[in-house]
Structure formats: structure tokens, C-alpha cells
Enzyme design. Structure first.
Site, mmCIF file in Angstrom:
data_model
loop_
_atom_site.group_PDB
_atom_site.id
_atom_site.type_symbol
_atom_site.label_atom_id
_atom_site.label_comp_id
_atom_site.label_asym_id
_atom_site.label_seq_id
_atom_site.Cartn_x
_atom_site.Cartn_y
_atom_site.Cartn_z
ATOM 1 N N ARG A 162 -10.456 -4.546 3.418
ATOM 2 C CA ARG A 162 -9.764 -4.002 2.207
ATOM 3 C C ARG A 162 -10.930 -4.939 1.285
ATOM 4 N NH1 ARG A 162 -5.203 -5.681 -2.198
ATOM 5 N NH2 ARG A 162 -6.489 -3.997 -3.857
ATOM 6 N N HIS B 70 -10.992 -5.649 -8.941
ATOM 7 C CA HIS B 70 -10.227 -6.729 -8.906
ATOM 8 C C HIS B 70 -10.479 -7.993 -9.734
ATOM 9 C CE1 HIS B 70 -6.679 -8.242 -5.089
ATOM 10 N NE2 HIS B 70 -6.789 -9.107 -6.151
ATOM 11 N N GLU C 126 -3.376 -3.666 -8.949
ATOM 12 C CA GLU C 126 -2.449 -4.577 -10.075
ATOM 13 C C GLU C 126 -2.535 -4.476 -11.788
ATOM 14 O OE1 GLU C 126 -2.027 -8.910 -8.133
ATOM 15 O OE2 GLU C 126 -1.184 -7.655 -6.396
ATOM 16 N N ASN D 141 0.889 -3.493 -3.273
ATOM 17 C CA ASN D 141 1.612 -4.970 -2.252
ATOM 18 C C ASN D 141 2.725 -5.873 -3.492
ATOM 19 O OD1 ASN D 141 -1.452 -4.564 -2.451
ATOM 20 N ND2 ASN D 141 -2.469 -5.760 -4.803
ATOM 21 N N TYR E 213 5.272 -9.381 -2.067
ATOM 22 C CA TYR E 213 4.985 -11.104 -2.036
ATOM 23 C C TYR E 213 6.784 -10.735 -1.608
ATOM 24 C CZ TYR E 213 -0.183 -10.600 -2.161
ATOM 25 O OH TYR E 213 -1.562 -11.011 -1.476
ATOM 26 N N GLU F 288 -1.495 -4.976 0.446
ATOM 27 C CA GLU F 288 -2.103 -6.368 0.740
ATOM 28 C C GLU F 288 -0.489 -6.679 0.887
ATOM 29 O OE1 GLU F 288 -2.805 -8.606 -3.296
ATOM 30 O OE2 GLU F 288 -4.632 -8.240 -3.273
HETATM 31 C C1 FCB Z 1 -2.228 -10.984 -5.794
HETATM 32 C C2 FCB Z 1 -3.815 -10.010 -5.661
HETATM 33 C C3 FCB Z 1 -4.362 -11.290 -4.735
HETATM 34 C C4 FCB Z 1 -3.879 -12.667 -3.946
HETATM 35 C C5 FCB Z 1 -2.661 -12.358 -3.877
HETATM 36 C C6 FCB Z 1 -1.702 -13.390 -3.077
HETATM 37 O O1 FCB Z 1 -1.758 -10.721 -6.678
HETATM 38 O O2 FCB Z 1 -3.995 -9.339 -5.926
HETATM 39 O O3 FCB Z 1 -6.078 -10.962 -5.266
HETATM 40 O O4 FCB Z 1 -4.086 -13.495 -4.957
HETATM 41 O O5 FCB Z 1 -1.854 -12.055 -4.798
#
Ligand code: FCB
Length: 458
Positions: A78, A122, A167, A298, A300, A360
Site C-alpha cells: 500500500r 495521504h 484517515e 487503520n 493503533y 495500517e
Molecule cells: C497514521 C498515518 C500514517 C502514520 C501512522 C503512524 O495515522 O496514516 O501516515 O503516520 O499513523
């Protein structure tokens, strides 16, 4: 040890990057200025005072980077296209050299058996468009249509997975409300307009993609984070619902035909953030809800929300304690794989998403090569293992998850954090540009070759 867990046979195993974070060459071959070039020059904007001028020098070193992907055994990649490389003036004349770069990259990927997933936006908007208001101006929507048309016409015969926008929350809220990302503005009114135009641009782009790229799949990528009240007090529960509304529902609801969430509209109106949502024109909500072929998630971490309206001492005791430093990555984000399972289940069950990708997922840890030349990044390996198990849990519960893209292929320019935050499966020495596959990358490589997660010690 148990037997391990298999992934579906056609599972996409990829790594993700974005143009501004890896390419460098920001003034080469006719590329126009982007909002990130400009933002990086703002004193204090980037933690280590750096910029994206060189980054991973991927613009020149992409053949080597394709080699790394092969070595890792990925079957997908990607990446994003830099709008100012393709249309230096935002609209109008295309820059053939810019398009040629992505053309070569796509051919290179295909020749190595890697399926390209191309993100159109992006975050590196042409500065000329920002000068006209950027995403806060409705004119951006037709500019994005033109840009989408140019890229999909050129690459649509070979690229079959298209992401419109990465995002929307980050674009609108970090860029226009908190000012911690380009263009660095601090105005809720602009932020809500920007969010709307981002979603509208997405909806308008979908049919263009399908028209120019036969048998392709088009989708959008949202960042999701389960919002959990720190205590069972009403104040914390209200605050958690408000955060969920801002971060998750403000995008998921309109994308799935529900319009903007009423509770948030009331809240934003009461706070004076919007004058009657007059930027929402007739037909917009239908356009935003244009059916797509997949949703990219995405993920985290989760959000543990504590009301700021009530002093800590007066609020109910926490049921969810503040995460310990040891359970946080270098970004300060808590390692919480269950939140990925929950987010995937939510979009499947509550919103009916029919095809999902984790577009992500990854962790910042700063390990450097040791005396043996290797990068021993056990915490990142453990993070990946935890989150891949979370993917398996989701799949086991019926979630149609069809791929996983690790963030990121390379250590790179982590936006306002500069080069301090390292998310790569591959270490980059930014002085020499030497690449070293980390232990976590080697571990992931074995997992994807086996298409199976090793069993956990019991
Ligand atoms: C996301 C972004 C990516 C990167 C990660 C850590 O929000 O899409 O570009 O910065 O965080």
C-alpha cells in the site's frame, strides 16, 4: 505450544507507506510544493526540526525497496501518490515525469508479484490548493475529481485496489482544528467543513475509479479507536461517547448512509463550531454513501476517556487505570490488540461492512542496529503477534477480513514527530540510507510465508 492459526488462503499480506513520508525528492522532476513542505518550515512544527526533502530517498531507491518487499515475502504493498508530483498546480496540466514515476513503480511491483493498493490522498495536498482554502473550500472536490481521473486513467489498467482518502479525521481535525498537522489551522468551523469535503470528494471519486479502472475495488481508509470510559461515572461515559462520535461515528455514519450523528451535530452547534451545517448541500449525503468495495481500517490503540468537566478527585474511581509506561509504544500509545478485534467487529456488525482490510497497524520503537548489525525489536514483534491474533479472533467471529498491511515498510518521516518515531519493519539509517530488516520484519516474513501464526506458549 498449540498448532497455530491459519489465515484465509487469499489473504493479502502487505506493508504500507505514504508518499511524503518516504519519497524525498520534493523539488525534483517538476513536483509542486505540498502543504507538508510548507508546514515543515513553520518554526516548531516538527519536533526535530526536519522535513521530507530526503526522507527515505525512496524516489531514487525504490528498486531496492521493492527488493526488500520481495525478501520479506509480501504479496501486496500500500503506497500513496503525491498529488503535487502529478498535478503541480493542483489542477490543470499534468506533469508527465511525476506520472512516469508511479508507472514504473507499479510495473515494478507487478513484476515482483506484489499487488498494489494505491492511496490517492495521504495528506500531501498541493500548496496552491491550500492557498484557495484547501479542504475547507468546496472547490477542492472538483480538483480531487480531476486528480483521481488523471491517476486512474494512467494506472487503472494495472492497479486494482484504490483508496480514495487516508484517515479523514486526521486530515480535518489534526490539520484544521488542532493545527498539529499541515496546514496547521485551529478552527473547528473549518475542520467540520474540511471533514465534509473530504468525504464528499471520496464519494465523487468512487465512480471515476470504477470507470477508469475496470474490475477494480475502491474504498476509503478510516482510523478507528474504541472509546472507553475510564470509570462508570456518567461524566466519563458521556465524554467517551462524545469522543467516539468525533473520532469514529462522524465518518462511519455518513459513509454508511446514516448522515452525521445527531448527538454530535447538537454538540457542535451548541459549541458554535458550525452555522447550521450549511456546507451540506442537497445530494451530498447520498454521494458520501456511494457504495464501495471495501473499508480500510487503520488501528493503533484504544482511547481511555476521562471527563475533563469534573476534577479527577470528584469523579468516580477509575475502572480502567492509566496504562503503564511499559505497555506503551514510543508514541505513548497503549498496546491494546483487543481494540482491533472490537473495531473490526463493530464495522462488520453495526455498519454491515462486507470486505475489510487492516490498512495500517504497527508500533514505534526506536531500536537501532546492535554490534551484530541486527535490529532486535522484540516489542514490535510482540505487538505484531498480538494484533495478528486479534485479526484471527475477528475472522473466527465471522468478520470478512481479507488482508493486513503493517505500518510501515520503512522507518520514515513521522509527520510532526520527524524522524524520531520509527515504525518500520526495516530500519533506515537516515545518514547513509542503509536499510536493515529488523527482527520483527523477519518474524512477520515467516508468518506470511506460512500463512499461519505460530501457536502461543501455553
Ligand atoms: C497514521 C498515518 C500514517 C502514520 C501512522 C503512524 O495515522 O496514516 O501516515 O503516520 O499513523
Amino acid at each position: 505450544m498449540s498448532e497455530g492459526r491459519s489465515l484465509p488462503p487469499s489473504f493479502l499480506w502487505g506493508a504500507a507507506t505514504s508518499s511524503f513520508q518516504i519519497e524525498g525528492a520534493t523539488t525534483e522532476d517538476g513536483r509542486g510544493e505540498s502543504i507538508w513542505d510548507r508546514y515543515c518550515r513553520q518554526p516548531g512544527a516538527i519536533a526535530d526540526g526536519t522535513d521530507g526533502a530526503v526522507a527515505c530517498d525512496h524516489f531514487h531507491r525504490w528498486p531496492e525497496d521493492l527488493g526488500l518487499m520481495r525478501e520479506l515475502g509480501l504479496n501486496a504493498y500500500r503506497f500513496s501518490v503525491a498529488w503535487p508530483r502529478v498535478l503541480p498546480d493542483g489542477t490543470g496540466a499534468t506533469n508527465p515525469k511525476g506520472l512516469d514515476f508511479y508507472d514504473r513503480l507499479v510495473d515494478g511491483l507487478l513484476s515482483k508479484g506484489l499487488r498494489p493498493m494505491l492511496t490517492l490522498y495521504h495528506w500531501d495536498l498541493p500548496q496552491v490548493l491550500q492557498d484557495k482554502g484547501g479542504w475547507a473550500s468546496r472547490d477542492i472536490v472538483s480538483a480531487f475529481e480531476q486528480y483521481t481521473d488523471v491517476v486512474t486513467r494512467r494506472l487503472g489498467d494495472r492497479v486494482k485496489d484504490w483508496v480514495t482518502i487516508n484517515e479523514p479525521w486526521c486530515v480535518a481535525v489534526l490539520g484544521y482544528v488542532h493545527g498539529v498537522q499541515a496546514p496547521g489551522l485551529k478552527d473547528w468551523k473549518l475542520g467540520l467543513r474540511a471533514a465534509h469535503h473530504v468525504l464528499l470528494a471520496h464519494g465523487r471519486a468512487v465512480p471515476i475509479i470504477h470507470a477508469n479502472s475496470p474490475a477494480s475495488r475502491a474504498g476509503i481508509v478510516v482510523i478507528l479507536s474504541p472509546s472507553m470510559p475510564a470509570s462508570d461515572s456518567e461524566a466519563d461515559q458521556t465524554a467517551a461517547r462524545a469522543f467516539d462520535g468525533e473520532f469514529n461515528r462522524w465518518y462511519l455514519d455518513p459513509l454508511h448512509g446514516r448522515g452525521y450523528p445527531a448527538d454530535k451535530k447538537d454538540e457542535y452547534t451548541a459549541a458554535g463550531h458550525s452555522s447550521n451545517f450549511d456546507f451540506v448541500q442537497e445530494g451530498d449525503l447520498e454521494t458520501i454513501a456511494t457504495p464501495t468495495d471495501f473499508l480500510g481500517i487503520n488501528y493503533y490503540s484504544r482511547a481511555i476517556v476521562r471527563s475533563s468537566a469534573i476534577p479527577e478527585s470528584e469523579n468516580r474511581p477509575r475502572l480502567i487505570p492509566e496504562p503503564l509506561a511499559s505497555s506503551r509504544t514510543d508514541m505513548g500509545w497503549e498496546v491494546y490488540p483487543q481494540g482491533l478485534t472490537a473495531s473490526l467487529q463493530r464495522v462488520h456488525r453495526e455498519y454491515g461492512a462486507k470486505r475489510l482490510f487492516v490498512t495500517e497497524n504497527g508500533a514505534a520503537y526506536g531500536m537501532e542496529p546492535g554490534p551484530d548489525g541486527a535490529v532486535h525489536d522484540e516489542p514490535r514483534r510482540a505487538y505484531l503477534e498480538g494484533h495478528l491474533n486479534a485479526c484471527c479472533d475477528a475472522i473466527d467471529s465471522g468478520v470478512p477480513l481479507e488482508g493486513y498491511f503493517a505500518w510501515s515498510l520503512l522507518d520514515n518521516f513521522e509527520w510532526a514527530f520527524g524522524y524520531r518515531m520509527r515504525f518500520g519493519l526495516v530500519h533506515v539509517d537516515f545518514t547513509t540510507q542503509k536499510r536493515t530488516i529488523k527482527d520483527s520484519g523477519r518474524w512477520l516474513s515467516q508468518v506470511l510465508r506460512d500463512n499461519r501464526l505460530p501457536g502461543r506458549a501455553t
